[in-house]
Write an enzyme that holds these catalytic residues in place. Structure first.
Site, PDB file in Angstrom:
ATOM      1  N   GLU A  91      -8.592   7.488  -0.673  1.00  0.00           N
ATOM      2  CA  GLU A  91      -8.500   8.940  -0.664  1.00  0.00           C
ATOM      3  C   GLU A  91      -7.091   9.424  -0.373  1.00  0.00           C
ATOM      4  O   GLU A  91      -6.876  10.590  -0.040  1.00  0.00           O
ATOM      5  CB  GLU A  91      -9.471   9.530   0.366  1.00  0.00           C
ATOM      6  CG  GLU A  91      -9.109   9.238   1.816  1.00  0.00           C
ATOM      7  CD  GLU A  91      -9.704   7.927   2.310  1.00  0.00           C
ATOM      8  OE1 GLU A  91      -9.829   7.738   3.519  1.00  0.00           O
ATOM      9  OE2 GLU A  91     -10.070   7.065   1.457  1.00  0.00           O
TER      10      GLU A  91
ATOM     11  N   ASP B 221      -3.676  12.750   2.638  1.00  0.00           N
ATOM     12  CA  ASP B 221      -4.937  12.070   2.884  1.00  0.00           C
ATOM     13  C   ASP B 221      -6.030  13.115   3.067  1.00  0.00           C
ATOM     14  O   ASP B 221      -5.850  14.118   3.770  1.00  0.00           O
ATOM     15  CB  ASP B 221      -4.850  11.199   4.146  1.00  0.00           C
ATOM     16  CG  ASP B 221      -6.127  10.412   4.379  1.00  0.00           C
ATOM     17  OD1 ASP B 221      -6.297   9.376   3.713  1.00  0.00           O
ATOM     18  OD2 ASP B 221      -6.955  10.853   5.209  1.00  0.00           O
ATOM     19  N   ILE B 222      -7.212  12.891   2.395  1.00  0.00           N
ATOM     20  CA  ILE B 222      -8.344  13.814   2.531  1.00  0.00           C
ATOM     21  C   ILE B 222      -9.012  13.577   3.901  1.00  0.00           C
ATOM     22  O   ILE B 222      -9.397  12.449   4.221  1.00  0.00           O
ATOM     23  CB  ILE B 222      -9.352  13.601   1.395  1.00  0.00           C
ATOM     24  CG1 ILE B 222      -8.687  13.834   0.028  1.00  0.00           C
ATOM     25  CG2 ILE B 222     -10.546  14.539   1.553  1.00  0.00           C
ATOM     26  CD1 ILE B 222      -9.571  13.542  -1.155  1.00  0.00           C
TER      27      ILE B 222
END
Length: 594
Positions: free
Chosen positions: A504, A461-462
């Site tokens: 994301e 996950d960003i």
């Protein structure tokens, strides 16, 4: 002795004997002169009727052959026979002015009319053929009505012959009775003459008739067994033997032509069958490699005298790339720019190196073997090229196979276009449009196919992704995700697969990896992303970091793999982000704060 010498001696002896018997026969001949004249008249009438029937049969045969074969010589024979028929009818009318019996006169009066009716019927058929109604002309000439006219004419001829024969026989008997005594001496002389004549005739017939007939009999027997390779001797004599020999020659020529046409039809059918088999397999191909293999296998069978190569247009549409080749083509390159081919420029087949009558394609060897470039297209879009060249021993092979080659090229263009469409649809179904990574559907399929194999999963996950969208805009956020996707692909290339999970979030599957190896890979990915500077429109948008959860099928936990990796990711984010956690760790492990 030569036949001519024997004939001359026999002629002299026969002449002397004939003169001696002539005096003895004079009296008998004089007495029978009246009857003989009457018999000659009857015979003349019979011969004229027979000639008329023969003439009618001749023009009937000529008319039928003309409408069946269309050869002008049969039309000329028909017209010439019609003239003979008219002369025969006129001759009969002249003979009718003599002294025939009432029955004979009635038949002679009917014969010209019957012949004229048949002639008009056949002339109508010839006219129909000349107007293009071939089937109508054949129907008339082979109809029951035509047979009726012909049978009527032949029956009249037979009746006339029977009447004339009966009357002539009576006259001959009467003359014979009156001349028996006077002709006795003449008969002796004539017997000697006949013996000489028959002796000569034996030698002549044996050499001039029997020998040719024996030879022709053997030839006819071989022709009857469809052995048309037999040699027929050329005999230019203008007699019945010569005519028979000419007829045998014509029959042999027709047989050879039938054999040639049959062999040609057989080759043509085999060619069509092979093309059909190839098209069935081409339409069943699922990859470009399969299609290339099918083409390279079947085209040499369909066109054994042609070498060639199959090209397909690259994805960037800048290069024609060779897919397969057969029979070792001499000219041409494996890959070249589409602009090098005149066939691709013009969008139609183009022949090069054929007597320098046209410009040659730049991708071919100048002055090489004649070659044919056929563009492969579908729905107005060029997708490839089919190149073929002639062997040195088959100079006209391209011209002979041109039609079938264009049919094959049309089907190949459709097949290649279908494969392109299939590939595009497959990519759309399994790839994420923004990042180019495999999508969630492909991830589910990969997990289903994995079964019980050793498999590790990374959930990524960003960190603080919403900040990029809020501060720099959604396009900047898209640039961030594309950068992360590119780095993921580079990190797992050859060892695993990267997926966009949603938003994301990303996922990575690493087949055959234990937990420790998967953790090392995750750390490499995290550190690489953190060390990469992301810019948007020439402006740096700050560092990008990710949080990663790692799970493996060998970590001893019984939960679904992605669920375990996602739980580890959640703990990593709760622990402060920019770190990697294993699914079986209760807390923070190996964290490296950014």
């Amino acid at each position: 002795m030569k036949i001519s010498t024997i004939t001359n001696w026999a002629y002299g002896v026969t002449l002397v004997l004939t003169i001696l018997s002539g005096g003895a026969m004079f009296v008998a001949v004089n007495r029978a002169e009246g009857e003989r004249i009457a018999v000659q008249d009857h015979l003349a009438i019979s011969d004229a009727a027979n000639d008329l029937a023969v003439s009618v049969e001749t023009i009937t045969a000529a008319a039928r052959l003309y409408v069946m074969r269309g050869e002008e010589r049969f039309l000329k024979a028909f017209n010439s026979g019609s003239d003979d028929e008219h002369r025969g009818a006129t001759h009969l009318r002249q003979l009718a002015d003599g002294d025939p019996s009432p029955d004979e006169r009635a038949i002679m009066a009917s014969l010209p009319d019957a012949a004229l009716a048949l002639d008009r019927y056949e002339a109508n058929a010839i006219d129909l053929y000349g107007k293009g109604d071939v089937e109508g002309a054949r129907t008339l000439l082979f109809s029951n009505e035509h047979e009726r006219h012909e049978s009527e004419l032949l029956n009249l001829v037979r009746q006339l012959r029977a009447l004339v024969t009966a009357r002539s026989q009576g006259s001959l008997e009467k003359a014979r009775l009156q001349a028996d005594i006077a002709a006795m001496a003449a008969r002796i002389m004539l017997g000697i003459t006949a013996a000489v004549f028959l002796g000569v005739l034996y030698f002549v017939v044996k050499r001039r008739v029997a020998a040719p007939l024996t030879t022709m009999s053997g030839i006819v027997n071989r022709l009857a067994q469809d052995d048309f390779a037999v040699d027929v001797l050329v005999d230019r004599r203008h007699d019945e033997i010569g005519q028979m020999n000419e007829a045998i020659n014509i029959f042999r020529a027709n047989g050879l032509e039938r054999e040639r046409l049959h062999a040609e039809q057989k080759r043509d059918q085999q060619c069509k069958d092979l093309i059909l088999q190839m098209m069935h397999r081409v339409q069943a191909c699922q990859t470009h490699r399969e299609l290339a293999e099918v083409v390279a296998r079947f085209i040499p069978q369909v066109f054994p005298s042609l070498a060639g190569r199959l090209h397909a247009l690259s994805e960037d549409r800048k290069t024609m790339e060779g897919q397969s080749e057969w029979s070792s083509p001499v000219s041409g390159r494996d890959s070249f720019s589409p602009d090098c081919c005149w066939g691709l420029r013009r969008g139609r087949p183009h022949v090069s190196n054929r007597n320098y009558s046209d410009v040659s394609c730049q991708h071919l060897t100048e002055g090489g073997l004649p070659g044919l470039c056929i563009p492969l297209s579908a729905q107005g879009e060029t997708v490839g090229l089919l190149y073929l060249e002639e062997h040195e021993s088959e100079i006209s092979a391209l011209d002979t196979a041109r039609l079938y080659l264009e049919i094959v090229a049309e089907n190949l263009g459709l097949a290649i276009a279908n494969l392109h469409m299939r590939d595009r649809l497959t990519r759309l179904a399994s790839r994420d449009g923004l990042t180019g990574l495999l999508n969630r559907r492909a991830l589910d399929a990969a997990l289903a196919d994995a079964g019980h194999e050793v498999l590790a999963a990374l959930m990524i996950d960003i960190d603080h992704f919403k900040r990029f969208n809020d501060v720099f805009g959604h396009e900047a956020g898209d640039a961030v995700m594309q950068t992360v996707a590119r780095l993921l692909n580079a990190a797992v290339e050859g060892t695993g697969s990267a997926y966009r999970y949603g938003g994301e979030e990303f996922a990575v599957l690493l087949p055959g990896r234990q937990t420790a190896a998967a953790f090392d890979c995750a750390e490499t990915i995290r550190q690489t992303i953190a060390a990469t500077s992301v810019a948007y429109r020439g402006q740096s948008i700050g560092p990008v970091t990710v949080s990663i959860g790692v799970a493996s099928t060998t970590d001893g936990e019984d939960a679904p793999l992605l669920l375990k990796a996602d739980a580890a990711l959640l703990r990593a984010k709760q622990a402060g982000r920019n770190r990697t956690l294993l699914s079986h760790e209760p807390g923070v492990s190996a964290a490296i704060s950014g």
